[in-house]
Design a protein around this motif. Sequence first.
Motif, PDB file in Angstrom:
ATOM      1  N   CYS A  42       0.795  -1.225   0.000  1.00 50.66           N
ATOM      2  CA  CYS A  42       0.000   0.000   0.000  1.00 50.66           C
ATOM      3  C   CYS A  42       0.832   1.282   0.000  1.00 50.66           C
ATOM      4  O   CYS A  42       0.368   2.325  -0.468  1.00 50.66           O
ATOM      5  CB  CYS A  42      -0.925   0.023   1.213  1.00 50.66           C
ATOM      6  SG  CYS A  42      -1.837  -1.508   1.493  1.00 50.66           S
ATOM      7  N   ALA A  44       3.339   2.428  -1.574  1.00 53.41           N
ATOM      8  CA  ALA A  44       3.727   3.086  -2.831  1.00 53.41           C
ATOM      9  C   ALA A  44       2.714   4.154  -3.231  1.00 53.41           C
ATOM     10  O   ALA A  44       3.087   5.199  -3.772  1.00 53.41           O
ATOM     11  CB  ALA A  44       3.877   2.053  -3.945  1.00 53.41           C
ATOM     12  N   CYS A  45       1.452   3.919  -2.954  1.00 54.77           N
ATOM     13  CA  CYS A  45       0.409   4.894  -3.312  1.00 54.77           C
ATOM     14  C   CYS A  45      -0.030   5.761  -2.129  1.00 54.77           C
ATOM     15  O   CYS A  45      -0.340   6.935  -2.302  1.00 54.77           O
ATOM     16  CB  CYS A  45      -0.820   4.178  -3.883  1.00 54.77           C
ATOM     17  SG  CYS A  45      -0.515   3.383  -5.476  1.00 54.77           S
ATOM     18  N   HIS A  46      -0.090   5.167  -0.942  1.00 51.35           N
ATOM     19  CA  HIS A  46      -0.633   5.878   0.221  1.00 51.35           C
ATOM     20  C   HIS A  46       0.443   6.434   1.147  1.00 51.35           C
ATOM     21  O   HIS A  46       0.108   7.020   2.181  1.00 51.35           O
ATOM     22  CB  HIS A  46      -1.576   4.965   1.005  1.00 51.35           C
ATOM     23  CG  HIS A  46      -2.800   4.580   0.240  1.00 51.35           C
ATOM     24  ND1 HIS A  46      -3.836   5.449  -0.006  1.00 51.35           N
ATOM     25  CD2 HIS A  46      -3.146   3.414  -0.359  1.00 51.35           C
ATOM     26  CE1 HIS A  46      -4.772   4.842  -0.713  1.00 51.35           C
ATOM     27  NE2 HIS A  46      -4.378   3.603  -0.943  1.00 51.35           N
ATOM     28  N   GLY A  52      -0.243   9.832   2.259  1.00 49.32           N
ATOM     29  CA  GLY A  52      -0.762   9.970   0.906  1.00 49.32           C
ATOM     30  C   GLY A  52       0.340  10.144  -0.113  1.00 49.32           C
ATOM     31  O   GLY A  52       1.511  10.251   0.215  1.00 49.32           O
ATOM     32  N   GLY A  53      -0.064  10.151  -1.340  1.00 44.59           N
ATOM     33  CA  GLY A  53       0.843  10.280  -2.475  1.00 44.59           C
ATOM     34  C   GLY A  53      -0.016  10.187  -3.712  1.00 44.59           C
ATOM     35  O   GLY A  53      -0.894  11.021  -3.918  1.00 44.59           O
ATOM     36  N   ALA A  54       0.186   9.150  -4.507  1.00 44.84           N
ATOM     37  CA  ALA A  54      -0.692   8.910  -5.656  1.00 44.84           C
ATOM     38  C   ALA A  54      -2.108   8.583  -5.177  1.00 44.84           C
ATOM     39  O   ALA A  54      -3.085   8.905  -5.842  1.00 44.84           O
ATOM     40  CB  ALA A  54      -0.149   7.766  -6.511  1.00 44.84           C
ATOM     41  N   GLY A  55      -2.214   7.961  -4.014  1.00 43.12           N
ATOM     42  CA  GLY A  55      -3.497   7.679  -3.378  1.00 43.12           C
ATOM     43  C   GLY A  55      -3.707   8.628  -2.214  1.00 43.12           C
ATOM     44  O   GLY A  55      -2.793   9.331  -1.791  1.00 43.12           O
ATOM     45  N   MET A  81      -9.053   2.852  -6.898  1.00 48.48           N
ATOM     46  CA  MET A  81      -8.106   1.876  -6.357  1.00 48.48           C
ATOM     47  C   MET A  81      -8.495   0.476  -6.779  1.00 48.48           C
ATOM     48  O   MET A  81      -9.638   0.046  -6.576  1.00 48.48           O
ATOM     49  CB  MET A  81      -8.095   1.953  -4.827  1.00 48.48           C
ATOM     50  CG  MET A  81      -7.123   1.001  -4.162  1.00 48.48           C
ATOM     51  SD  MET A  81      -7.248   1.070  -2.362  1.00 48.48           S
ATOM     52  CE  MET A  81      -7.468  -0.662  -2.003  1.00 48.48           C
TER      53      MET A  81
END
Length: 101
Positions: A42, A44-46, A52-55, A81
């Motif tokens: 998780c 990588a996105c969150h 957070g980030g991409a997610g 997602m």
Amino acid sequence: MKKTLFAVLFGFVLILAACGGGGDDGDASETAAGEDLYQQNCAACHGGDLSGGAGPSLENAGDDFDHDEVVSIILEGYGGMAPVDVSEDEASDIADFVTSQ
């Protein structure tokens, strides 16, 4: 003398083994397992820190969703997602970690 020392040390090790690892650490170990799974699946996105980030940020996910809802989101996806390829037990461990933060 060596046999006596060995017997004493062996007894001491047995006592420590019997006393250690018990108690209510089940939740803590599940949360630790969930954190490891979160980092693998998780972060990588969150974000590694749930920021957070991409997610989106998951810092307050426990305020918005209960444990079972988080498990469902992990297994079925949510919005943009995609579902995460983990077992239900692993999703539950991740949910334990995310909702405890």
